[in-house]
Design an enzyme around this catalytic site. Structure first.
Site, PDB file in Angstrom:
ATOM      1  N   GLY A  11      11.975 -14.929 -52.519  1.00 41.27           N
ATOM      2  CA  GLY A  11      12.558 -13.667 -52.972  1.00 41.27           C
ATOM      3  C   GLY A  11      12.561 -13.555 -54.489  1.00 41.27           C
ATOM      4  O   GLY A  11      12.338 -12.479 -55.050  1.00 41.27           O
ATOM      5  N   ASN A  12      12.767 -14.677 -55.170  1.00 43.06           N
ATOM      6  CA  ASN A  12      12.851 -14.670 -56.625  1.00 43.06           C
ATOM      7  C   ASN A  12      11.550 -14.301 -57.324  1.00 43.06           C
ATOM      8  O   ASN A  12      11.564 -13.905 -58.485  1.00 43.06           O
ATOM      9  CB  ASN A  12      13.281 -16.040 -57.130  1.00 43.06           C
ATOM     10  N   LYS A 131      23.472 -14.879 -40.064  1.00 43.95           N
ATOM     11  CA  LYS A 131      22.850 -14.416 -41.300  1.00 43.95           C
ATOM     12  C   LYS A 131      23.539 -13.151 -41.810  1.00 43.95           C
ATOM     13  O   LYS A 131      23.453 -12.094 -41.182  1.00 43.95           O
ATOM     14  CB  LYS A 131      21.375 -14.150 -40.985  1.00 43.95           C
ATOM     15  N   LYS A 217      11.635 -16.362 -43.339  1.00 44.24           N
ATOM     16  CA  LYS A 217      10.264 -16.127 -43.798  1.00 44.24           C
ATOM     17  C   LYS A 217       9.461 -17.424 -43.901  1.00 44.24           C
ATOM     18  O   LYS A 217       8.238 -17.413 -43.744  1.00 44.24           O
ATOM     19  CB  LYS A 217      10.250 -15.361 -45.118  1.00 44.24           C
ATOM     20  N   LYS A 279      12.610 -24.385 -45.486  1.00 43.98           N
ATOM     21  CA  LYS A 279      11.330 -24.664 -46.154  1.00 43.98           C
ATOM     22  C   LYS A 279      10.782 -26.021 -45.710  1.00 43.98           C
ATOM     23  O   LYS A 279       9.604 -26.155 -45.401  1.00 43.98           O
ATOM     24  CB  LYS A 279      11.500 -24.674 -47.680  1.00 43.98           C
TER      25      LYS A 279
HETATM   26  P1  ADP Z   1      13.569 -18.377 -51.664  1.00 46.76           P
HETATM   27  O1  ADP Z   1      13.904 -16.979 -52.051  1.00 46.76           O
HETATM   28  O2  ADP Z   1      12.460 -18.951 -52.473  1.00 46.76           O
HETATM   29  O3  ADP Z   1      13.406 -18.579 -50.192  1.00 46.76           O
HETATM   30  P2  ADP Z   1      16.087 -19.823 -51.447  1.00 46.76           P
HETATM   31  O4  ADP Z   1      17.238 -19.481 -52.329  1.00 46.76           O
HETATM   32  O5  ADP Z   1      16.139 -19.469 -50.011  1.00 46.76           O
HETATM   33  O6  ADP Z   1      14.818 -19.229 -52.182  1.00 46.76           O
HETATM   34  O7  ADP Z   1      15.803 -21.396 -51.539  1.00 46.76           O
HETATM   35  C1  ADP Z   1      15.668 -22.068 -52.770  1.00 46.76           C
HETATM   36  C2  ADP Z   1      16.999 -22.676 -53.185  1.00 46.76           C
HETATM   37  O8  ADP Z   1      17.324 -23.785 -52.352  1.00 46.76           O
HETATM   38  C3  ADP Z   1      17.037 -23.289 -54.553  1.00 46.76           C
HETATM   39  O9  ADP Z   1      17.270 -22.332 -55.551  1.00 46.76           O
HETATM   40  C4  ADP Z   1      18.205 -24.274 -54.448  1.00 46.76           C
HETATM   41  O10 ADP Z   1      19.387 -23.689 -54.958  1.00 46.76           O
HETATM   42  C5  ADP Z   1      18.417 -24.449 -52.950  1.00 46.76           C
HETATM   43  N1  ADP Z   1      18.463 -25.820 -52.443  1.00 46.76           N
HETATM   44  C6  ADP Z   1      19.267 -26.211 -51.432  1.00 46.76           C
HETATM   45  N2  ADP Z   1      19.130 -27.503 -51.153  1.00 46.76           N
HETATM   46  C7  ADP Z   1      18.195 -27.980 -52.017  1.00 46.76           C
HETATM   47  C8  ADP Z   1      17.614 -29.268 -52.218  1.00 46.76           C
HETATM   48  N3  ADP Z   1      17.951 -30.324 -51.479  1.00 46.76           N
HETATM   49  N4  ADP Z   1      16.696 -29.402 -53.206  1.00 46.76           N
HETATM   50  C9  ADP Z   1      16.351 -28.341 -53.973  1.00 46.76           C
HETATM   51  N5  ADP Z   1      16.865 -27.095 -53.813  1.00 46.76           N
HETATM   52  C10 ADP Z   1      17.774 -26.899 -52.848  1.00 46.76           C
HETATM   53 MG    MG Z   2      14.953 -18.282 -48.690  1.00 49.45          MG
END
Ligand code: ADP
Ligand code: MG
Length: 314
Positions: A11-12, A131, A217, A279
């Protein structure tokens, strides 16, 4: 044959949490992210881009509810809002990526595919919606809307009010996947499964119907990547690597992990639900199914030696 990569934008990549969400901002972000894809494009990869839609679909739902309150417009269900977001975000990425290609004298078509994704109406996730989506409400409003619309509301953990929660069911199959693969293999750049895809289920043999849910996603992107036999799977987010002991004083970033190690770290709770965990799960799924590596990283690191977290079969 060229290598085929599936690249999932977080999303970022399009809208950062510190931004308002104007079109100018989203276009500028899409241009920057598109530029970072040049490393793959210049190596002549076949390419499918997928993307999140959290902030955008949140705004669409807000606009919907304002329209309903101020102008008596009918409320739109989430599947329709996801469809809106796919068209809107697909358009922004198409245009900005085209601008980047033009600057670099590269001529490839870019096509957004409005994509439905099949879920099971009996998925246990429907019994336990988790969610949060859409606007915040007071407890009275939440109660009223919940009883009128047969939906579930939960208190926001940060005390900002009550929010509708919807299920996040498992994606089972991606509609029109053969066509997505053909377009990508014809060296056109395809944008698909935006926001995890529009969730639909099979009412009976002759009828599909959208449902009020959101699909993760990353999981939908992995399903697509396996289904089109991608050579490489990239999950681009806002951190360069997945970490162990995240949110402690000594997080350790992971350069490489086997699927076995990844599963163990998931069990041990290193990756937060709803952000890093899906992820890693998506990467494990792709790598287990294909034997090929997955990469969790940020767009800035594409093509650099410091490549992010690589997930390997063994
Ligand atoms: P996107 O929009 O890319 O899907 P998300 O916010 O869903 O982004 O996922 C990325 C975020 O996951 C990072 O910004 C971080 O804050 C978080 N995160 C949670 N656990 C971890 C981890 N173990 N290592 C790194 N990031 C993590
Ligand atoms: Mg995400």
């Amino acid at each position: 044959m060229n290598k085929l990569a599936v690249v999932a934008f977080g999303g970022n990549a399009l809208l950062r949490c510190d931004q308002k969400g104007t079109i100018d901002e989203q276009e500028a972000n899409a241009y920057i992210t598109s530029n970072q894809l040049l490393t793959l494009i210049k190596k002549d990869y076949d390419l499918v881009i997928t993307h999140g839609n959290g902030p955008q679909v949140g705004n669409i739902l807000l606009a919907n509810s304002a329209g309903a309150i101020l102008h008596g417009l009918p409320d739109m269900p989430i599947d329709v809002s996801v469809a809106y977001s796919q068209g809107f975000i697909g358009y922004v990425i198409e245009q900005q990526l085209r601008n980047v290609l033009n600057v670099n004298n590269i001529n490839r078509d870019i096509i957004t595919v409005v994509t439905q994704v099949l879920v099971d109406k009996d998925d246990p996730a429907f019994k336990n919606p988790t969610k949060p989506v859409g606007p915040f409400y007071s407890s009275e409003e939440a109660e009223r809307i919940a009883s009128e619309t047969n939906s579930v509301f939960k208190a926001d953990p940060r005390g900002r009010g009550f929010r509708k929660v919807v299920a996040s069911p498992q994606p089972l199959s991606v509609f029109n996947i053969k066509t997505i693969e053909k377009l990508a293999r014809a060296h056109e750049i395809v944008i698909a499964v935006g926001g995890g895809g529009i969730p639909v289920f099979e009412v009976d043999e002759n009828k599909f119907q959208g449902t009020n849910a959101v699909i993760d996603k990353d999981l939908a992107s992995a399903l697509l990547a396996v289904g089109i036999n991608a050579d490489e799977f990239y999950i681009l987010t806002d951190v360069p690597k997945a970490c162990l002991y995240y949110n402690t004083l000594q997080p350790t970033s992971i350069d490489r992990m086997s699927v076995k190690e990844a599963r163990q770290y998931i069990e041990e709770g290193h990756f937060a639900d709803g952000s890093m965990r899906p992820k890693v799960k998506a990467a494990v799924y792709f790598t287990t199914q294909t034997g090929r590596d997955s990469l969790i990283t940020c767009a800035e690191l594409l093509g650099s030696d410091n490549e992010g977290t690589r997930i390997t079969k063994s």
